[in-house]
Design a protein around this motif. Structure first.
Motif, mmCIF file in Angstrom:
data_model
loop_
_atom_site.group_PDB
_atom_site.id
_atom_site.type_symbol
_atom_site.label_atom_id
_atom_site.label_comp_id
_atom_site.label_asym_id
_atom_site.label_seq_id
_atom_site.Cartn_x
_atom_site.Cartn_y
_atom_site.Cartn_z
ATOM 1 N N MET A 29 0.973 -1.214 -0.057
ATOM 2 C CA MET A 29 0.019 -0.031 -0.114
ATOM 3 C C MET A 29 0.848 1.124 0.127
ATOM 4 N N ASP A 30 1.704 1.272 0.724
ATOM 5 C CA ASP A 30 2.735 2.540 0.877
ATOM 6 C C ASP A 30 3.435 2.709 -0.635
ATOM 7 N N LEU A 31 3.896 1.640 -1.077
ATOM 8 C CA LEU A 31 4.537 1.706 -2.433
ATOM 9 C C LEU A 31 3.372 2.506 -3.530
ATOM 10 N N PHE A 32 2.098 2.272 -3.411
ATOM 11 C CA PHE A 32 1.102 2.805 -4.345
ATOM 12 C C PHE A 32 0.963 4.283 -3.744
ATOM 13 N N ILE A 33 0.806 4.370 -2.678
ATOM 14 C CA ILE A 33 0.729 5.862 -2.172
ATOM 15 C C ILE A 33 1.849 6.589 -2.474
ATOM 16 N N ARG A 34 3.070 6.071 -2.370
ATOM 17 C CA ARG A 34 4.385 6.890 -2.800
ATOM 18 C C ARG A 34 4.371 7.233 -4.380
ATOM 19 N N GLY A 35 3.832 6.235 -5.148
ATOM 20 C CA GLY A 35 4.143 6.290 -6.817
ATOM 21 C C GLY A 35 2.922 7.282 -7.027
ATOM 22 N N VAL A 36 1.622 7.188 -6.452
ATOM 23 C CA VAL A 36 0.712 8.253 -6.818
ATOM 24 C C VAL A 36 1.367 9.597 -6.581
ATOM 25 N N ARG A 37 1.903 9.727 -5.458
ATOM 26 C CA ARG A 37 2.303 11.313 -5.071
ATOM 27 C C ARG A 37 3.552 11.414 -5.664
ATOM 28 N N ARG A 38 4.364 10.538 -6.364
ATOM 29 C CA ARG A 38 5.301 11.064 -7.332
ATOM 30 C C ARG A 38 4.742 11.576 -8.444
ATOM 31 N N VAL A 44 -8.661 6.693 5.699
ATOM 32 C CA VAL A 44 -9.222 5.311 6.444
ATOM 33 C C VAL A 44 -8.220 4.582 7.335
ATOM 34 N N THR A 45 -7.141 4.761 6.871
ATOM 35 C CA THR A 45 -6.164 3.968 7.717
ATOM 36 C C THR A 45 -5.402 4.783 8.599
ATOM 37 N N GLY A 46 -6.026 6.125 8.799
ATOM 38 C CA GLY A 46 -5.307 6.846 9.815
ATOM 39 C C GLY A 46 -3.802 7.455 9.587
ATOM 40 N N ARG A 47 -3.443 7.361 8.335
ATOM 41 C CA ARG A 47 -2.262 7.813 7.994
ATOM 42 C C ARG A 47 -2.075 9.430 7.883
ATOM 43 N N GLU A 48 -3.255 9.955 7.609
ATOM 44 C CA GLU A 48 -3.420 11.532 7.714
ATOM 45 C C GLU A 48 -4.729 11.911 8.454
#
Length: 180
Positions: A1-10, A157-161
């Motif tokens: 999941m973190d890889l997806f988030i980082r990829g979209v943010r990049r 939903v996961t509480g990251r933000e």
């Protein structure tokens, strides 16, 4: 999941850089157009179209970056005055509705782009630009915007933000304390 988030943010960051480059290019072309028209007293053919298409493309392609950085216009009166639980639900509703709109617009703009590509639409100006090229900015930008909304949804939903980027201690006075 973190890889997806980082990829979209990049990808959103790259979209922001590209949108900024389009705006700079539009400014340079406007200066060039003014020089050609008023100093050299010559005609300009493609400059107005290029500037228009560039600014519209920058708007669509820059959207994901603006969402990622929370740079969009945000009316935060309600989130400030409600509790953290209500703020979370409000953020969830806002993201889901916005994601639905972005997905619908992605699909519709893709169909519009595809029609312009299949039918070889050209601008009605002297430049006769192939319209599928500038129109591609719409489904691309809206598609990446949809991905950024998905990232925002996952992070909420996961509480990251925190919802609306506001920690629980950033709340304003309650509605009754504010006299509302």
């Amino acid at each position: 999941m973190d890889l997806f988030i980082r990829g979209v943010r990049r990808l959103s960051f790259a979209c922001g850089l590209f949108a900024a480059a389009l705006i700079v290019a539009a400014v340079v072309i406007v200066c060039q157009m003014v020089f050609i028209r008023y100093v050299l007293n010559d005609n300009t053919i493609w400059q107005t179209d290029f500037v228009t298409y560039s600014l519209v493309a920058a708007t669509f392609i820059g959207g994901p970056y603006v969402l990622m950085t929370k740079g969009h216009v945000n009316v935060d009166v309600v989130p400030i005055y409600v509790g953290q639980n209500s703020r979370w639900w409000l953020a969830l509703i806002a993201i889901v509705v916005s994601l639905g709109f972005a997905l619908a617009m992605t699909w519709l703009s893709f169909q519009f782009w595809h029609e312009s590509f299949e039918n070889n639409w050209r601008s009605d100006t002297m430049w006769r630009a192939r319209l599928w090229i500038p129109y591609a900015a719409m489904p691309f930008g809206l598609g990446v915007l949809s991905l950024q909304y998905i990232v925002d949804l996952i992070c909420l939903v996961t509480g990251r933000e925190y919802p609306f980027g506001m920690s629980p201690d950033q709340a304003g006075p309650s509605l009754t304390e504010a006299g509302i």
